[in-house]
Scaffold this active site. Structure first.
Site, PDB file in Angstrom:
ATOM      1  CB  SER A  42      -0.930  -0.005   1.220  1.00 20.50           C
ATOM      2  OG  SER A  42      -0.194  -0.196   2.405  1.00 20.50           O
TER       3      SER A  42
ATOM      4  CG  PHE B 131       9.407  13.834   8.916  1.00 19.58           C
ATOM      5  CD1 PHE B 131       8.384  14.688   9.305  1.00 19.58           C
ATOM      6  CD2 PHE B 131       9.081  12.589   8.401  1.00 19.58           C
ATOM      7  CE1 PHE B 131       7.069  14.297   9.193  1.00 19.58           C
ATOM      8  CE2 PHE B 131       7.769  12.184   8.280  1.00 19.58           C
ATOM      9  CZ  PHE B 131       6.754  13.046   8.680  1.00 19.58           C
TER      10      PHE B 131
ATOM     11  CD  GLU C  32       1.189   7.656   5.273  1.00 20.83           C
ATOM     12  OE1 GLU C  32       0.921   6.576   5.842  1.00 20.83           O
ATOM     13  OE2 GLU C  32       1.744   8.604   5.848  1.00 20.83           O
TER      14      GLU C  32
ATOM     15  CG  ASP D 124       2.014  14.472  16.265  1.00 14.75           C
ATOM     16  OD1 ASP D 124       2.275  13.647  17.159  1.00 14.75           O
ATOM     17  OD2 ASP D 124       2.441  14.386  15.100  1.00 14.75           O
TER      18      ASP D 124
ATOM     19  CG  HIS E 201       1.652   1.834   4.597  1.00 17.42           C
ATOM     20  ND1 HIS E 201       0.472   1.975   3.893  1.00 17.42           N
ATOM     21  CD2 HIS E 201       1.950   3.070   5.075  1.00 17.42           C
ATOM     22  CE1 HIS E 201       0.066   3.236   3.944  1.00 17.42           C
ATOM     23  NE2 HIS E 201       0.950   3.917   4.655  1.00 17.42           N
TER      24      HIS E 201
HETATM   25  P1  FAD Z   1      -2.378   6.532  19.911  1.00 19.35           P
HETATM   26  O1  FAD Z   1      -2.129   5.244  19.245  1.00 19.35           O
HETATM   27  O2  FAD Z   1      -3.737   6.814  20.425  1.00 19.35           O
HETATM   28  O3  FAD Z   1      -1.392   6.688  21.130  1.00 19.35           O
HETATM   29  C1  FAD Z   1      -0.009   6.446  20.959  1.00 19.35           C
HETATM   30  C2  FAD Z   1       0.621   6.156  22.308  1.00 19.35           C
HETATM   31  O4  FAD Z   1       0.656   7.316  23.134  1.00 19.35           O
HETATM   32  C3  FAD Z   1      -0.106   5.095  23.105  1.00 19.35           C
HETATM   33  O5  FAD Z   1       0.825   4.333  23.773  1.00 19.35           O
HETATM   34  C4  FAD Z   1      -0.920   5.899  24.069  1.00 19.35           C
HETATM   35  O6  FAD Z   1      -1.175   5.165  25.240  1.00 19.35           O
HETATM   36  C5  FAD Z   1       0.008   7.050  24.352  1.00 19.35           C
HETATM   37  N1  FAD Z   1      -0.755   8.224  24.708  1.00 19.35           N
HETATM   38  C6  FAD Z   1      -1.691   8.826  23.952  1.00 19.35           C
HETATM   39  N2  FAD Z   1      -2.154   9.917  24.584  1.00 19.35           N
HETATM   40  C7  FAD Z   1      -1.484   9.968  25.753  1.00 19.35           C
HETATM   41  C8  FAD Z   1      -1.518  10.852  26.840  1.00 19.35           C
HETATM   42  N3  FAD Z   1      -2.331  11.923  26.839  1.00 19.35           N
HETATM   43  N4  FAD Z   1      -0.684  10.612  27.890  1.00 19.35           N
HETATM   44  C9  FAD Z   1       0.152   9.545  27.885  1.00 19.35           C
HETATM   45  N5  FAD Z   1       0.224   8.668  26.861  1.00 19.35           N
HETATM   46  C10 FAD Z   1      -0.589   8.890  25.836  1.00 19.35           C
HETATM   47  N6  FAD Z   1      -0.493  12.399  12.263  1.00 19.35           N
HETATM   48  C11 FAD Z   1      -1.249  13.319  11.624  1.00 19.35           C
HETATM   49  O7  FAD Z   1      -1.413  14.463  12.130  1.00 19.35           O
HETATM   50  N7  FAD Z   1      -1.853  13.031  10.419  1.00 19.35           N
HETATM   51  C12 FAD Z   1      -1.747  11.818   9.829  1.00 19.35           C
HETATM   52  O8  FAD Z   1      -2.289  11.603   8.732  1.00 19.35           O
HETATM   53  C13 FAD Z   1      -0.955  10.815  10.476  1.00 19.35           C
HETATM   54  N8  FAD Z   1      -0.834   9.568   9.942  1.00 19.35           N
HETATM   55  C14 FAD Z   1      -0.114   8.619  10.615  1.00 19.35           C
HETATM   56  C15 FAD Z   1      -0.036   7.326  10.084  1.00 19.35           C
HETATM   57  C16 FAD Z   1       0.695   6.338  10.720  1.00 19.35           C
HETATM   58  C17 FAD Z   1       0.744   4.959  10.123  1.00 19.35           C
HETATM   59  C18 FAD Z   1       1.405   6.636  11.928  1.00 19.35           C
HETATM   60  C19 FAD Z   1       2.240   5.590  12.604  1.00 19.35           C
HETATM   61  C20 FAD Z   1       1.310   7.924  12.485  1.00 19.35           C
HETATM   62  C21 FAD Z   1       0.557   8.911  11.836  1.00 19.35           C
HETATM   63  N9  FAD Z   1       0.440  10.205  12.373  1.00 19.35           N
HETATM   64  C22 FAD Z   1      -0.326  11.152  11.726  1.00 19.35           C
HETATM   65  C23 FAD Z   1       1.148  10.572  13.618  1.00 19.35           C
HETATM   66  C24 FAD Z   1       0.276  10.433  14.863  1.00 19.35           C
HETATM   67  O9  FAD Z   1      -0.800  11.338  14.782  1.00 19.35           O
HETATM   68  C25 FAD Z   1       1.127  10.763  16.080  1.00 19.35           C
HETATM   69  O10 FAD Z   1       2.118   9.793  16.286  1.00 19.35           O
HETATM   70  C26 FAD Z   1       0.349  11.032  17.368  1.00 19.35           C
HETATM   71  O11 FAD Z   1       1.236  11.585  18.326  1.00 19.35           O
HETATM   72  C27 FAD Z   1      -0.302   9.821  18.001  1.00 19.35           C
HETATM   73  O12 FAD Z   1      -1.472   9.445  17.370  1.00 19.35           O
HETATM   74  P2  FAD Z   1      -1.878   7.885  17.435  1.00 19.35           P
HETATM   75  O13 FAD Z   1      -3.221   7.677  16.928  1.00 19.35           O
HETATM   76  O14 FAD Z   1      -0.790   7.105  16.872  1.00 19.35           O
HETATM   77  O15 FAD Z   1      -1.887   7.732  19.038  1.00 19.35           O
END
Ligand code: FAD
Length: 304
Positions: free
Chosen positions: A21, A226, A23, A115, A276
């Protein structure tokens, strides 16, 4: 163990038909748009499982992500996946975005917390009326549209905010329990990190595919900054490979292709059959690496 059929130059064997896939990120200018479409048109014949389009930090590309996804749906046979985060929007606003995607035919969302709006490294503050966590967002999407497939993130080096690996993998488990059916990893360069992480994930009873995210480093210096900010370790051997090449784009490209091709071929040797690619909206290296994996444009004959 999976069967390996195509001999690779270093004597390893790669899988007969790995799944891939791609991105992309939504373009900002007309020139970037043309470049993205050249890339999409070059990669489309490789028949990827899906192509995903990222969502800018803080929701900054909401409209551009949507229009890129809509154009992919309208002009290609590709299956698009829209990235979506919880950042800077109420539940109502996110629900509207999801409904709009569903209406135009999107059936795959990459659901993320996102983020902090104030920048990586600062404390994350959820929108007061928003989805507070990624599992909440996933549950929200699945409740409204059970036919939307949800992919999520996974972190072979753990997410920088996670207390430890157990806490990180607990979150992945919560995402799966909420309805996620595929995880895509953050970029990594040391395959052992991924393989050890996969063992941990499986030991926790998580059985969804955890697809390795591969980034060919077109522009090493820029990509290094990055990925480091996102918590990925850049091993010393990788720095050494690009040493002295800052002003030599041509050699950098060959080195980047060799490094990424080596990484996927080694993963394939371990039975990994799905990849991916973080394309950075560029086709050349990804096309070459896919070729080395034995993937040929649809319709093109494959050497016996
Ligand atoms: P989650 O999986 O919900 O959490 C990640 C970890 O942090 C978990 O261990 C969780 O327990 C911990 N955690 C979460 N919140 C807290 C908290 N408040 N206190 C303590 N621990 C905490 N970003 C973008 O803006 N746009 C995108 O399109 C995008 N695409 C992505 C695609 C992929 C495949 C990946 C790997 C990352 C992508 N990101 C993107 C980055 C991502 O948004 C960041 O890494 C963000 O910081 C975490 O989002 P998540 O859904 O991975 O977090």
């Amino acid at each position: 163990m999976t069967e390996f059929a195509i001999p690779a130059p270093d004597g390893q064997r790669v899988l007969p038909s790995p799944k891939i896939s791609f991105e992309f990120f939504p373009p900002k200018t007309e020139e970037m748009e043309r470049n993205l479409w050249d890339t999409i048109n070059r990669l489309a014949p490789l028949a990827p499982n899906f192509v995903s389009v990222t969502y800018g930090a803080g929701g900054s590309t909401r409209e551009r992500t949507h229009s890129t996804i809509a154009r992919i749906l309208g002009e290609t046979q590709l299956v698009p996946a829209a990235h979506l985060t919880c950042v800077g929007a109420s539940r109502g606003e996110i629900d509207e975005i999801v409904d709009r995607y569903h209406e135009v035919g999107v059936r795959h969302i990459v659901a993320l917390r996102g983020d902090p709006a104030t920048g990586i490294g600062t404390p994350y503050v959820a929108h007061p009326d928003g989805y507070q966590t990624s599992p909440e967002l996933i549950a929200g999407i699945k409740k409204r549209h059970p036919d939307i497939e949800v992919s999520v993130s996974a972190y072979p080096e753990k997410h920088p905010e996670a207390r430890d690996f157990d806490a990180d993998i607990d979150t992945l488990k919560a995402k799966v329990d909420a309805g996620a059916s595929r995880a895509i990893t953050q970029v990594f360069f040391d395959n052992d990190l991924y393989l050890r992480y996969l063992d941990r994930v499986r030991a926790r009873g998580i059985d969804i595919p955890v697809v390795p995210g591969i980034m060919p480093m077109h522009n090493f210096k820029q990509a290094r900054n990055f990925v480091t900010r996102a918590g990925t370790t850049v091993p010393k051997w990788l720095d050494e490979k690009f040493e002295g090449l800052d002003d030599d784009a041509e050699t950098r490209k060959l080195v980047a292709a060799t490094v990424a091709a080596g990484q996927v071929q080694k993963l394939a040797k371990h039975g990994v059959d799905t990849f991916h690619f973080y394309t950075m909206n560029r086709a050349d290296l990804v096309f070459a690496i896919a070729h080395l994996l034995g993937i040929r444009p649809k319709g093109a004959a494959k050497a016996a």
